[in-house]
Design a protein around this motif. Structure first.
Motif, short mmCIF file in Angstrom:
data_model
loop_
_atom_site.label_atom_id
_atom_site.label_comp_id
_atom_site.label_asym_id
_atom_site.label_seq_id
_atom_site.Cartn_x
_atom_site.Cartn_y
_atom_site.Cartn_z
N GLY A 195 2.44 0.94 -17.45
CA GLY A 195 3.73 0.52 -16.93
C GLY A 195 3.75 0.05 -15.49
N LEU A 196 2.61 0.05 -14.81
CA LEU A 196 2.60 -0.45 -13.44
C LEU A 196 2.70 -1.97 -13.44
N THR A 197 3.38 -2.49 -12.45
CA THR A 197 3.47 -3.93 -12.26
C THR A 197 2.57 -4.31 -11.08
N SER A 198 2.32 -5.58 -10.92
CA SER A 198 1.47 -6.01 -9.81
C SER A 198 2.10 -5.64 -8.46
N LEU A 199 3.41 -5.67 -8.37
CA LEU A 199 4.08 -5.26 -7.14
C LEU A 199 3.86 -3.78 -6.86
N ARG A 200 3.98 -2.96 -7.88
CA ARG A 200 3.75 -1.52 -7.72
C ARG A 200 2.30 -1.23 -7.33
N VAL A 201 1.37 -1.98 -7.89
CA VAL A 201 -0.04 -1.79 -7.54
C VAL A 201 -0.25 -2.12 -6.06
N ALA A 202 0.37 -3.19 -5.58
CA ALA A 202 0.25 -3.56 -4.16
C ALA A 202 0.85 -2.47 -3.26
N GLU A 203 1.98 -1.92 -3.65
CA GLU A 203 2.59 -0.83 -2.88
C GLU A 203 1.70 0.41 -2.88
N LEU A 204 1.14 0.72 -4.04
CA LEU A 204 0.26 1.86 -4.17
C LEU A 204 -1.00 1.68 -3.33
N LYS A 205 -1.54 0.49 -3.31
CA LYS A 205 -2.71 0.18 -2.50
C LYS A 205 -2.43 0.48 -1.03
N GLN A 206 -1.29 0.03 -0.53
CA GLN A 206 -0.93 0.28 0.87
C GLN A 206 -0.77 1.77 1.15
N ARG A 207 -0.15 2.48 0.23
CA ARG A 207 0.04 3.92 0.42
C ARG A 207 -1.30 4.65 0.45
N LEU A 208 -2.19 4.31 -0.46
CA LEU A 208 -3.51 4.94 -0.49
C LEU A 208 -4.31 4.61 0.77
N GLU A 209 -4.21 3.38 1.24
CA GLU A 209 -4.92 3.00 2.46
C GLU A 209 -4.42 3.81 3.65
N ARG A 210 -3.11 4.03 3.74
CA ARG A 210 -2.57 4.85 4.82
C ARG A 210 -3.02 6.30 4.70
N LEU A 211 -2.99 6.83 3.49
CA LEU A 211 -3.38 8.22 3.28
C LEU A 211 -4.85 8.47 3.58
N LEU A 212 -5.70 7.54 3.16
CA LEU A 212 -7.14 7.74 3.26
C LEU A 212 -7.77 7.04 4.45
N GLY A 213 -7.02 6.18 5.12
CA GLY A 213 -7.55 5.50 6.29
C GLY A 213 -8.66 4.53 5.98
N CYS A 214 -8.57 3.86 4.85
CA CYS A 214 -9.61 2.91 4.47
C CYS A 214 -8.97 1.71 3.80
N GLU A 215 -9.75 0.65 3.70
CA GLU A 215 -9.27 -0.55 3.03
C GLU A 215 -9.72 -0.52 1.57
N ILE A 216 -8.79 -0.81 0.68
CA ILE A 216 -9.08 -0.84 -0.76
C ILE A 216 -8.89 -2.28 -1.22
N SER A 217 -9.90 -2.81 -1.86
CA SER A 217 -9.84 -4.19 -2.35
C SER A 217 -8.79 -4.33 -3.45
N THR A 218 -7.93 -5.30 -3.29
CA THR A 218 -6.94 -5.60 -4.33
C THR A 218 -7.65 -5.98 -5.63
N ASN A 219 -8.77 -6.68 -5.51
CA ASN A 219 -9.52 -7.08 -6.69
C ASN A 219 -9.95 -5.88 -7.52
N VAL A 220 -10.33 -4.80 -6.88
CA VAL A 220 -10.76 -3.61 -7.61
C VAL A 220 -9.59 -3.06 -8.42
N LEU A 221 -8.41 -3.05 -7.84
CA LEU A 221 -7.25 -2.52 -8.55
C LEU A 221 -6.88 -3.38 -9.75
N PHE A 222 -7.11 -4.68 -9.66
CA PHE A 222 -6.75 -5.56 -10.76
C PHE A 222 -7.90 -5.76 -11.75
#
Length: 112
Positions: free
Chosen positions: A53-80
């Motif tokens: 049920g995740l949408t691409s917008l939700r994945v982008a929001e989740l990516k930003q939240r995880l990056e803030r929590l973990l202090g690292c950059e996560i590739s959008t390509n990996v998530l998709f």
């Protein structure tokens, strides 16, 4: 590159054998929150994010939240291109946060 955040520091203080599980719990908790799942519900490790049920917008929001929590950059390509928690976790442990799987962070040196 990662920057030590309180969340990353907390995970790194755990014994090396517990770090992957802690990261898995964090990722599952964040994905469940994005999907409005109850805390008691199990998040399937091999479930496709989009089928759940995740949408691409939700994945982008989740990516930003995880990056803030973990202090690292996560590739959008990996998530998709690896749209399940098991693959994301493997990527995070081996490529993004290698120190979480055992040794110290940043090529052999712990950083404050």
């Amino acid at each position: 590159m990662i920057h030590r955040t309180p969340t990353a520091s907390e995970i790194c203080r755990l014994p090396a054998s517990e770090r992957r599980d802690a990261l898995e719990e964090l990722l599952a908790r964040e994905f469940k929150a994005s999907l409005l799942m109850d805390e008691e519900e199990e998040f399937p490790l091999d479930g496709n994010f989009f089928d759940l049920g995740l949408t691409s917008l939700r994945v982008a929001e989740l990516k930003q939240r995880l990056e803030r929590l973990l202090g690292c950059e996560i590739s959008t390509n990996v998530l998709f291109n690896s749209p399940n928690l098991a693959r994301l976790l493997d990527h995070m442990v081996t490529e993004v946060l290698p120190g979480l799987s055992g040794g110290p962070l940043h090529g052999g040196k712990e950083q404050p």
